[in-house]
Design an enzyme around this catalytic site. Structure first.
Site, PDB file in Angstrom:
ATOM      1  N   ASN A  43       5.111  77.288  36.312  1.00 15.56           N
ATOM      2  CA  ASN A  43       4.743  75.582  36.490  1.00 15.56           C
ATOM      3  C   ASN A  43       3.000  75.771  37.252  1.00 15.56           C
ATOM      4  OD1 ASN A  43       5.287  72.877  36.672  1.00 15.56           O
ATOM      5  ND2 ASN A  43       5.473  73.217  38.739  1.00 15.56           N
ATOM      6  N   ASP A  86       6.672  74.208  32.961  1.00 15.27           N
ATOM      7  CA  ASP A  86       5.993  74.427  31.573  1.00 15.27           C
ATOM      8  C   ASP A  86       6.404  75.334  30.588  1.00 15.27           C
ATOM      9  OD1 ASP A  86       3.652  73.439  33.822  1.00 15.27           O
ATOM     10  OD2 ASP A  86       3.056  72.778  31.739  1.00 15.27           O
TER      11      ASP A  86
END
Ligand code: MRU
Length: 368
Positions: free
Chosen positions: A246, A236
């Site tokens: 993440n 992310d």
């Protein structure tokens, strides 16, 4: 290929990921505020897909601006982008896509308002097809680290559904299959939102890629038994030193992989790298509704009033990462250097864009 999100007849259409795999239905947004709600409610999720939703949402917002003066139009467009930018805090692709849309609007300053509006729609649609091309390039680069016969563990959903199509971590798996390698996937269920159970299992089974679903707590057991050869996850936000945010649970998988000497890869486009953030400590972590933890199919399973924590992401230190697979190739330690080389000035470009807009906003205020 699964259509995650698209621009259709002046609307933004996205597959409702909350309903999969039981129902395949689409949500149609005719107002940018509906796109914001869809991102918040996880109708659409996954870092690159959130970025694309933001870009298409911004284009949609632009269509609704009544101003005829380009300066006024740009001011309102910036406000809309700021609103969209607050939808979710962790995935940097959201800010990245909006920066791109704002830069596009700026670059079209000489055109009339309707010209800028058309340009913004074209740019958002271009970002969607560019994302698929990037994932394919990333997949080609990443499949090199996979051997014929590997079993790969993945966490959350970093597939076609999390992107414009094809996927990042799952894109690498698709590319390995396309290269003739027989690979199997173990998919973590990914508590509490179950992206592994609902989305990864669905999209891989649909493509006839062998997939076996396990609960998150089973990963160590299968690693110990020698049944996992590689771990590949998405991201992310990646800090300048390679620390990677993440889905919650990724860090535990990375620690387990290290304990069992299993290579652990992150697959992400360069747009997921945030060169302005030095280390993972500075990455904002979204805290989501406690009901995601306490409730199951609408029913509360936990004792009433129990305290709950629900961070949606965690940060895996760069030292646990074997390699970061990007569309510009495989990045390896020392990540600070390999990331700098892969980006070549992206941080400075984003910073310059931000400063230009700040200056424009200030001069706009003074002339009022
Ligand atoms: O909360 P989500 O479902 O948006 O989280 C998604 C993830 O953590 C993905 O692994 C990440 O965004 C990469 S998607 C290519």
């Amino acid at each position: 290929m699964i259509k995650t999100i698209a621009w259709q007849d002046n609307r933004v259409v996205m597959i409702d990921q909350r309903k999969l795999p039981r129902e395949e239905i689409y949500v149609v947004c005719s107002d940018y505020r509906q796109v914001i709600e869809a991102i918040k409610a996880m109708v659409i999720r996954g870092a690159p897909a959130i970025g694309l939703a933001a870009a298409l949402g911004a284009a949609l917002g632009a269509q609704g601006i009544a101003a005829r003066d380009p300066g006024e139009f740009r001011q309102r467009f910036e406000e809309i982008c700021r609103e969209i930018g607050k939808a979710r805090p962790t995935a940097i692709n959201l800010a990245w896509a909006l920066e791109g849309m704002l830069a596009k609007a700026e670059s079209a300053a000489g055109r009339g308002v309707s010209g800028i509006k058309n340009l913004l729609v074209r740019e958002a649609r271009r970002l969607v097809s560019q994302d698929v091309a990037i994932n394919r390039a990333l997949g080609r680069a990443g499949q090199e680290v996979i051997r014929d016969g590997d079993t790969i563990l993945t966490h959350c959903n970093a597939g076609a559904l999390a992107t414009g199509g094809y996927g990042t971590a799952l894109g690498v798996i698709r590319a390995a299959r396309a290269a003739g390698k027989k690979v199997r996937v173990l998919a973590d269920e990914t508590r509490p939102f179950l992206q592994g159970t609902r989305l990864t299992a669905w999209e891989l089974a649909r493509d006839r890629i062998p997939v076996t679903l396990i609960t998150d707590s089973m990963a160590g057991h299968f690693m110990k038994k020698g049944l996992i050869d590689r771990v590949i996850v998405g991201a992310d936000r990646i800090a300048a030193n390679g620390d990677t945010a993440n889905k919650i649970g990724t860090y535990s998988v990375a620690v387990l992989a290290r304990a069992h000497r299993i290579p652990f890869y992150v697959a992400a486009p360069c747009s997921t790298i945030d060169p302005r953030i030095k280390t993972g400590k500075a990455i904002p972590i979204e805290e989501r509704d406690e009901k995601e933890v306490t409730h199951w199919a609408g029913q509360c399973l936990a004792p009433a009033g129990i305290q709950v924590l629900n961070p949606a992401f965690d940060v895996t230190p760069a030292s646990y990462i074997t390699g970061i697979i990007t569309e510009r190739g495989l990045l390896q330690a020392p990540f600070g250097r390999s990331i700098r080389e892969a980006l070549r000035g992206k941080g400075e470009q984003m910073e310059a864009g931000r400063r230009r807009r700040e200056a424009t906003a200030k001069s706009g205020k003074k002339t009022k």
